[in-house]
Design an enzyme around this catalytic site. Structure first.
Site, short mmCIF file in Angstrom:
data_model
loop_
_atom_site.label_atom_id
_atom_site.label_comp_id
_atom_site.label_asym_id
_atom_site.label_seq_id
_atom_site.Cartn_x
_atom_site.Cartn_y
_atom_site.Cartn_z
N SER A 56 0.88 -1.23 0.06
CA SER A 56 -0.07 0.15 -0.16
C SER A 56 0.83 1.19 -0.25
O SER A 56 1.73 1.45 0.81
CB SER A 56 -0.79 -0.09 1.29
N HIS B 68 -3.21 0.97 -4.62
CA HIS B 68 -2.70 -0.36 -5.26
C HIS B 68 -3.12 0.10 -6.85
O HIS B 68 -4.38 -0.53 -7.15
CB HIS B 68 -3.28 -1.66 -4.64
N HIS C 53 -5.28 -9.10 -1.51
CA HIS C 53 -5.59 -9.41 -0.21
C HIS C 53 -6.85 -10.21 0.03
O HIS C 53 -7.62 -10.05 -0.73
CB HIS C 53 -5.63 -7.96 0.59
N TYR D 297 -8.91 -9.91 2.23
CA TYR D 297 -10.17 -9.15 2.66
C TYR D 297 -10.79 -8.74 1.57
O TYR D 297 -12.05 -8.05 1.35
CB TYR D 297 -9.84 -7.96 3.62
N GLU D 298 -10.34 -8.66 0.18
CA GLU D 298 -10.99 -8.16 -0.94
C GLU D 298 -11.86 -9.14 -1.39
O GLU D 298 -12.83 -8.84 -2.28
CB GLU D 298 -9.96 -7.69 -2.13
N ALA E 221 2.86 -2.05 3.96
CA ALA E 221 2.74 -1.19 5.03
C ALA E 221 2.06 -1.90 6.38
O ALA E 221 1.28 -2.74 6.06
CB ALA E 221 1.73 -0.08 4.62
N MET F 213 -1.84 -7.19 6.77
CA MET F 213 -2.92 -8.10 6.15
C MET F 213 -2.51 -8.71 4.86
O MET F 213 -3.32 -9.16 3.92
CB MET F 213 -4.20 -7.12 5.90
N SER F 214 -1.30 -8.85 4.53
CA SER F 214 -0.82 -9.55 3.44
C SER F 214 0.53 -10.12 3.35
O SER F 214 0.89 -10.78 4.50
CB SER F 214 -0.39 -8.39 2.49
N ASN G 49 1.81 3.38 10.97
CA ASN G 49 0.90 3.80 12.12
C ASN G 49 1.59 2.76 13.11
O ASN G 49 1.97 1.77 13.18
CB ASN G 49 -0.26 3.36 11.80
N HIS H 277 -6.31 4.05 6.81
CA HIS H 277 -5.60 3.63 5.57
C HIS H 277 -5.05 4.94 4.92
O HIS H 277 -3.82 5.12 4.36
CB HIS H 277 -6.46 3.25 4.52
#
Ligand SMILES: O=P(O)(O)O[C@H]1O[C@H](CO)[C@@H](O)[C@H]1O
Ligand SMILES: Nc1nc2[nH]cnc2c(=O)[nH]1
Length: 333
Positions: A76, A107, A129, A131-132, A159, A262-263, A286, A300
């Site tokens: 990201s 992306h 990902h 979650y997509e 990230a 998440m990846s 973060n 995000h």
């Protein structure tokens, strides 16, 4: 094979292996009221078969003269690295057979072939990902396509939230290990019948993050004067897309994770299964919220902003590493 399996072009050997797998893994209902169900092979076998990956790799190789030995995955807000590739040839994911679509802001959704400091490379400007809504096989298909195109070394970026309280926003963490939380629930890209043409049934993961490449990263970072924001630690992957609760951040940190995302892990597992060398880094975008009195909220937007702030150094670090990559000696023991 049992009923419900649509015609699939399997070799006799594969049919035998799948029958064994079905008999071992899918209980035959003893009676109609049995809670066990008969899954069809096509429901079990990963959608991204060898043939699909081969088709995608052959389509790409027939449309570019580049024969990449290095594969790069931009996380990201980190797609700027692809802009550094010389004589770029760009293929939008939607034009590539069997490739999924990128749906996350930050992306770009394109594959860039070219050279990075003279090294033939292929770069994913945007990744996929869980979650997509993609299957875990789909999000890792690019790794198998990289392998079939001749890629030897994969460099992944992402990230991530900083669980380690010493980490600051903008730090760069070299991954030395990972914790695959979805894997504990059986969500693993290698689940299902193994295709020996990619790798072994039970691949080792204790050496997933190449020690020499990690040392190279430290050496290059020192030369570039990046030591003040360079870290090395453990990355934990979760499903997302919601960011972690405070209790979850505290739990993951207590488990030994220094960063959470998440990846990346699913791609690393498939890349190592195919015996490609792996290097990965996280941009700490973060600080994970660990305190109930904190006002901080992960979002995000700050992920993308941090990517822009650190982009130049990350591009310099990775491109300099690429120039120093030695070809893999396949005859070395
Ligand atoms: O891991 P990359 O692709 O960098 O993306 C990270 O940023 C997004 C959250 O802001 C999540 O997708 C997380 O995994
Ligand atoms: N899961 C997760 N992914 C991230 N990607 C960037 N920051 C974060 C975070 O705090 N948590």
């Amino acid at each position: 094979m049992g009923g419900g399996c649509e015609a699939i072009n399997w070799s006799l050997h594969q049919e035998a292996r799948i029958d064994d797998w079905l008999n071992f893994n899918v209980k035959q209902p003893a009676d109609p009221s049995s809670p066990f169900i008969m899954l069809s092979v096509s429901e079990i076998v990963s959608a991204e078969s060898y043939e699909e990956c081969r088709t995608t790799a052959d389509w790409l190789l027939s449309n570019t003269q580049v024969r990449p030995t290095v594969g790069i995955v931009c996380g990201s807000g980190l797609g700027g690295l692809a802009e550094k590739i010389k004589d770029p040839q760009v293929f939008k994911y939607c034009d590539i057979p069997n490739f999924p679509r990128s749906t996350v802001h930050g992306h770009a959704g394109q594959l860039v072939f070219g050279t990075l400091k003279g090294k033939p490379c292929v770069c994913m400007q945007g990744r996929f990902h869980l979650y997509e809504g993609h299957t875990i096989q789909k999000i890792t298909l690019p790794m198998r396509v990289f392998k079939l195109m001749g890629v030897e070394t994969v460099i992944l970026t992402n990230a991530a939230g900083g669980l380690n309280q010493d980490y600051k926003v903008g730090d760069v963490m070299i991954l030395k290990d990972h914790i695959n939380m979805p894997g504990f629930a059986g969500i693993n890209p290698l689940a299902g019948p193994n295709d020996d043409r990619f790798g072994v049934r039970f691949p080792c993961m204790s050496d997933a993050y190449d020690r020499e490449l990690r040392q190279l990263a430290h050496d290059v970072a020192s030369e570039l004067g990046y030591d003040n924001f360079l870290r090395e630690g453990v990355y934990c992957v979760v499903g997302g897309p919601s960011f972690e609760t405070i209790a979850e951040c505290r739990m993951l940190h207590s488990l030994g994770a220094d960063a959470v995302g998440m990846s990346t892990v699913h791609e690393v597992i498939v890349a190592r299964h195919a015996e490609m060398r792996v290097f990965a880094l996280s941009l700490i975008s973060n600080r994970s919220v660990m305190d109930y009195d904190s006002q901080e909220k992960a979002n995000h937007k700050e992920v993308l902003e941090t990517g822009m702030m650190r982009a130049e150094q990350l591009e310099k670090l990775v491109s300099t590493m690429v120039t120093r990559l030695e070809p893999i000696d396949n005859n070395a023991f």
